[in-house]
Structure formats: structure tokens, C-alpha cells
Design a protein around this motif. Structure first.
Motif, PDB file in Angstrom:
ATOM      1  N   ILE A   1     113.761 -28.253  18.901  1.00 20.89           N
ATOM      2  CA  ILE A   1     114.928 -29.604  19.049  1.00 20.89           C
ATOM      3  C   ILE A   1     113.869 -30.754  18.602  1.00 20.89           C
ATOM      4  CG2 ILE A   1     115.783 -30.839  20.717  1.00 20.89           C
ATOM      5  CD1 ILE A   1     116.282 -28.457  22.233  1.00 20.89           C
ATOM      6  N   GLY A   2     112.724 -30.880  18.958  1.00 19.65           N
ATOM      7  CA  GLY A   2     111.794 -32.155  18.178  1.00 19.65           C
ATOM      8  C   GLY A   2     111.816 -32.222  16.732  1.00 19.65           C
ATOM      9  N   ALA A   3     111.864 -31.021  16.289  1.00 20.41           N
ATOM     10  CA  ALA A   3     111.598 -30.828  14.825  1.00 20.41           C
ATOM     11  C   ALA A   3     112.828 -31.556  13.783  1.00 20.41           C
ATOM     12  CB  ALA A   3     111.680 -29.624  14.330  1.00 20.41           C
ATOM     13  N   LEU A   4     113.936 -31.530  14.589  1.00 21.09           N
ATOM     14  CA  LEU A   4     115.100 -32.160  14.192  1.00 21.09           C
ATOM     15  C   LEU A   4     115.232 -33.762  14.064  1.00 21.09           C
ATOM     16  CD1 LEU A   4     117.854 -29.918  15.934  1.00 21.09           C
ATOM     17  CD2 LEU A   4     116.975 -29.659  13.384  1.00 21.09           C
ATOM     18  N   ILE A   5     114.324 -34.243  14.802  1.00 23.49           N
ATOM     19  CA  ILE A   5     114.514 -35.815  14.946  1.00 23.49           C
ATOM     20  C   ILE A   5     114.087 -36.410  13.522  1.00 23.49           C
ATOM     21  CG2 ILE A   5     113.090 -37.821  15.896  1.00 23.49           C
ATOM     22  CD1 ILE A   5     112.965 -36.278  18.353  1.00 23.49           C
ATOM     23  N   PRO A   6     113.163 -35.862  12.620  1.00 23.53           N
ATOM     24  CA  PRO A   6     112.840 -36.589  11.328  1.00 23.53           C
ATOM     25  C   PRO A   6     114.033 -36.270  10.420  1.00 23.53           C
ATOM     26  CG  PRO A   6     110.946 -35.177  12.005  1.00 23.53           C
ATOM     27  CD  PRO A   6     112.120 -34.921  12.845  1.00 23.53           C
ATOM     28  N   LEU A   7     114.710 -35.169  10.461  1.00 23.14           N
ATOM     29  CA  LEU A   7     115.995 -35.091   9.905  1.00 23.14           C
ATOM     30  C   LEU A   7     116.789 -36.185   9.985  1.00 23.14           C
ATOM     31  CD1 LEU A   7     117.557 -33.438   7.460  1.00 23.14           C
ATOM     32  CD2 LEU A   7     118.211 -31.882   9.451  1.00 23.14           C
ATOM     33  N   ILE A   8     117.170 -36.322  11.276  1.00 24.50           N
ATOM     34  CA  ILE A   8     118.263 -37.286  11.813  1.00 24.50           C
ATOM     35  C   ILE A   8     117.649 -38.668  11.170  1.00 24.50           C
ATOM     36  CG2 ILE A   8     119.194 -38.274  13.830  1.00 24.50           C
ATOM     37  CD1 ILE A   8     118.971 -35.367  15.218  1.00 24.50           C
ATOM     38  N   ASN A   9     116.474 -38.905  11.467  1.00 24.61           N
ATOM     39  CA  ASN A   9     115.919 -40.260  10.886  1.00 24.61           C
ATOM     40  C   ASN A   9     115.969 -40.445   9.529  1.00 24.61           C
ATOM     41  OD1 ASN A   9     115.017 -41.369  13.355  1.00 24.61           O
ATOM     42  ND2 ASN A   9     113.018 -40.590  13.267  1.00 24.61           N
ATOM     43  N   TYR A  10     115.872 -39.442   8.818  1.00 26.70           N
ATOM     44  CA  TYR A  10     116.075 -39.373   7.213  1.00 26.70           C
ATOM     45  C   TYR A  10     117.543 -39.627   6.874  1.00 26.70           C
ATOM     46  CZ  TYR A  10     115.442 -38.486   2.522  1.00 26.70           C
ATOM     47  OH  TYR A  10     115.601 -38.629   1.001  1.00 26.70           O
ATOM     48  N   LEU A  11     118.170 -38.857   7.676  1.00 30.15           N
ATOM     49  CA  LEU A  11     119.862 -39.295   7.469  1.00 30.15           C
ATOM     50  C   LEU A  11     120.259 -40.283   7.563  1.00 30.15           C
ATOM     51  CD1 LEU A  11     120.863 -35.401   7.974  1.00 30.15           C
ATOM     52  CD2 LEU A  11     120.407 -36.446   5.942  1.00 30.15           C
ATOM     53  N   THR A  12     119.959 -41.074   8.730  1.00 28.82           N
ATOM     54  CA  THR A  12     120.435 -42.182   8.984  1.00 28.82           C
ATOM     55  C   THR A  12     119.699 -43.525   8.368  1.00 28.82           C
ATOM     56  OG1 THR A  12     118.913 -42.291  11.234  1.00 28.82           O
ATOM     57  CG2 THR A  12     121.425 -41.148  11.395  1.00 28.82           C
ATOM     58  N   ASN A  13     118.522 -43.377   8.208  1.00 27.05           N
ATOM     59  CA  ASN A  13     118.026 -44.609   7.733  1.00 27.05           C
ATOM     60  C   ASN A  13     116.821 -43.960   7.025  1.00 27.05           C
ATOM     61  OD1 ASN A  13     117.193 -47.097   7.091  1.00 27.05           O
ATOM     62  ND2 ASN A  13     116.538 -47.808   9.218  1.00 27.05           N
ATOM     63  N   ALA A  14     116.701 -44.064   5.677  1.00 27.68           N
ATOM     64  CA  ALA A  14     115.693 -43.408   4.949  1.00 27.68           C
ATOM     65  C   ALA A  14     114.639 -44.744   4.928  1.00 27.68           C
ATOM     66  CB  ALA A  14     116.182 -43.484   3.343  1.00 27.68           C
ATOM     67  N   ASP A  15     114.612 -45.809   5.231  1.00 26.04           N
ATOM     68  CA  ASP A  15     113.647 -46.867   5.279  1.00 26.04           C
ATOM     69  C   ASP A  15     112.613 -46.372   6.394  1.00 26.04           C
ATOM     70  OD1 ASP A  15     114.717 -48.042   3.393  1.00 26.04           O
ATOM     71  OD2 ASP A  15     115.859 -49.637   4.557  1.00 26.04           O
TER      72      ASP A  15
ATOM     73  N   VAL B   1     113.515 -25.053   8.595  1.00 23.39           N
ATOM     74  CA  VAL B   1     114.100 -23.679   8.593  1.00 23.39           C
ATOM     75  C   VAL B   1     112.614 -22.565   9.015  1.00 23.39           C
ATOM     76  CG1 VAL B   1     114.745 -21.816   6.625  1.00 23.39           C
ATOM     77  CG2 VAL B   1     115.606 -23.921   6.876  1.00 23.39           C
ATOM     78  N   LEU B   2     111.653 -23.040   8.654  1.00 26.52           N
ATOM     79  CA  LEU B   2     110.590 -22.229   8.957  1.00 26.52           C
ATOM     80  C   LEU B   2     110.083 -22.137  10.488  1.00 26.52           C
ATOM     81  CD1 LEU B   2     108.014 -20.691   7.840  1.00 26.52           C
ATOM     82  CD2 LEU B   2     106.825 -23.071   8.117  1.00 26.52           C
ATOM     83  N   ILE B   3     110.382 -23.465  11.286  1.00 29.83           N
ATOM     84  CA  ILE B   3     110.232 -23.393  12.599  1.00 29.83           C
ATOM     85  C   ILE B   3     111.117 -22.638  13.266  1.00 29.83           C
ATOM     86  CG2 ILE B   3     110.404 -25.087  14.461  1.00 29.83           C
ATOM     87  CD1 ILE B   3     109.116 -27.043  12.852  1.00 29.83           C
ATOM     88  N   TYR B   4     112.447 -22.761  12.743  1.00 28.94           N
ATOM     89  CA  TYR B   4     113.566 -21.957  13.518  1.00 28.94           C
ATOM     90  C   TYR B   4     113.393 -20.398  13.239  1.00 28.94           C
ATOM     91  CZ  TYR B   4     116.240 -25.840  15.544  1.00 28.94           C
ATOM     92  OH  TYR B   4     116.460 -26.886  16.516  1.00 28.94           O
ATOM     93  N   SER B   5     113.082 -20.023  12.208  1.00 35.12           N
ATOM     94  CA  SER B   5     112.779 -18.642  11.557  1.00 35.12           C
ATOM     95  C   SER B   5     111.745 -18.180  12.863  1.00 35.12           C
ATOM     96  CB  SER B   5     112.479 -18.534  10.366  1.00 35.12           C
ATOM     97  OG  SER B   5     113.659 -19.064   9.551  1.00 35.12           O
ATOM     98  N   LEU B   6     110.720 -18.558  12.880  1.00 39.08           N
ATOM     99  CA  LEU B   6     109.426 -18.082  13.560  1.00 39.08           C
ATOM    100  C   LEU B   6     109.913 -18.256  15.000  1.00 39.08           C
ATOM    101  CD1 LEU B   6     106.461 -20.053  12.030  1.00 39.08           C
ATOM    102  CD2 LEU B   6     107.174 -17.568  11.740  1.00 39.08           C
ATOM    103  N   LYS B   7     110.502 -19.312  15.619  1.00 34.95           N
ATOM    104  CA  LYS B   7     111.118 -19.159  16.918  1.00 34.95           C
ATOM    105  C   LYS B   7     112.095 -18.292  17.385  1.00 34.95           C
ATOM    106  CE  LYS B   7     114.428 -21.527  18.202  1.00 34.95           C
ATOM    107  NZ  LYS B   7     115.663 -21.934  18.820  1.00 34.95           N
ATOM    108  N   ASN B   8     112.890 -17.776  16.346  1.00 34.68           N
ATOM    109  CA  ASN B   8     113.667 -16.923  16.643  1.00 34.68           C
ATOM    110  C   ASN B   8     113.178 -15.338  16.463  1.00 34.68           C
ATOM    111  OD1 ASN B   8     115.964 -18.371  17.308  1.00 34.68           O
ATOM    112  ND2 ASN B   8     116.638 -18.535  15.144  1.00 34.68           N
ATOM    113  N   ILE B   9     112.379 -15.105  15.747  1.00 36.32           N
ATOM    114  CA  ILE B   9     111.388 -14.134  15.713  1.00 36.32           C
ATOM    115  C   ILE B   9     110.870 -13.743  17.095  1.00 36.32           C
ATOM    116  CG2 ILE B   9     109.699 -12.687  14.728  1.00 36.32           C
ATOM    117  CD1 ILE B   9     110.591 -14.176  11.937  1.00 36.32           C
TER     118      ILE B   9
END
Length: 127
Positions: free
Chosen positions: A38-52, A84-92
Motif C-alpha cells: 500500500i505504501g508503494a502506491l504513494i509515489p505514484l499518487i504523488n507523481y500523478l497529482t503533482n510532478a514537482d 508491478v514487481l512489489i504486487y507480483s511478489l506479494k501475491n506469490i
């Protein structure tokens, strides 16, 4: 509830109790993996909302992308790849944990049922 937890060693064998402890450790690892994913999604949300906001950590992303051999630097690609890597390893791991958990529960259920059946068979006819 604590009284029920104290009864566990009396119900299962020592070998099964060791496996139970291992199962508890695996559950804790599952919780940590869920939190990390869940914490891995934070950089994606930051990038999508404010690239600065990503400009401050560009040096770290550049180091990682150069280490991975990515010549063309695009932070969104690295972020998505890592998610994708984190979620794949977690699901395995979660699939493996679920298999171990079901196998353990089946063995416990079977051994307890067999022991209980043997107790009833050895009782006198009228008890």
C-alpha cells in the motif's frame, strides 16, 4: 480468549505447535507485505497529482534507473515497474501462505478428529 490460547498446546502435538509458531511468523510477514504494498502506491499518487514533488527525489530515481540500465529516464516507468514487481511478489507469497495455512488447518482438523474418534471408541458402551 487468552484461556483458549493456553489450550492450544494441549490440543496439538509439539511438532504441530512448532508449525503453528511458523504460521504466526508468516502471518506477520503477510501483514508487513500488505503495508509495504500500500505504501508503494504513494509515489505514484504523488507523481500523478503533482510532478514537482518528484523533483526532490529525482537523484535517487536517476541512480536506480542507471543501476537498472535504463538509458531513457522516465520516473513513471520506474514507479509503475516497481509497483508491478512489489504486487507480483506479494501475491506469490500470499498464495504460498494460503496453501500452507489450508494444509495446516486440514492436518489439525484431521488429527483432532481421529483422536476424538479413538477416545469414543475406547469408552465403554454405556458412558
Amino acid at each position: 480468549m487468552i484461556e483458549n490460547l493456553k489450550k492450544i498446546p494441549k490440543i496439538i502435538t509439539k511438532d504441530q505447535f512448532k508449525k503453528f509458531k511458523l504460521l504466526i511468523a508468516m502471518m506477520i510477514l503477510c501483514a508487513l507485505l500488505e503495508t509495504f504494498s500500500i505504501g508503494a502506491l504513494i509515489p505514484l499518487i504523488n507523481y500523478l497529482t503533482n510532478a514537482d514533488l518528484m523533483l526532490s527525489i529525482n537523484d535517487n530515481i536517476l541512480k536506480i534507473s542507471s543501476y537498472l540500465g535504463l538509458s531513457e529516464y522516465k520516473p513513471i516507468n520506474l514507479i509503475l515497474f516497481s509497483i508491478v514487481l512489489i504486487y507480483s511478489l506479494k501475491n506469490i507469497y500470499l498464495t504460498f501462505f494460503h496453501w500452507v495455512d489450508c494444509k495446516f488447518a486440514f492436518v489439525i482438523r484431521t488429527t483432532v478428529a481421529i483422536r476424538l474418534f479413538k477416545i469414543y471408541l475406547n469408552k465403554p458402551y454405556i458412558f
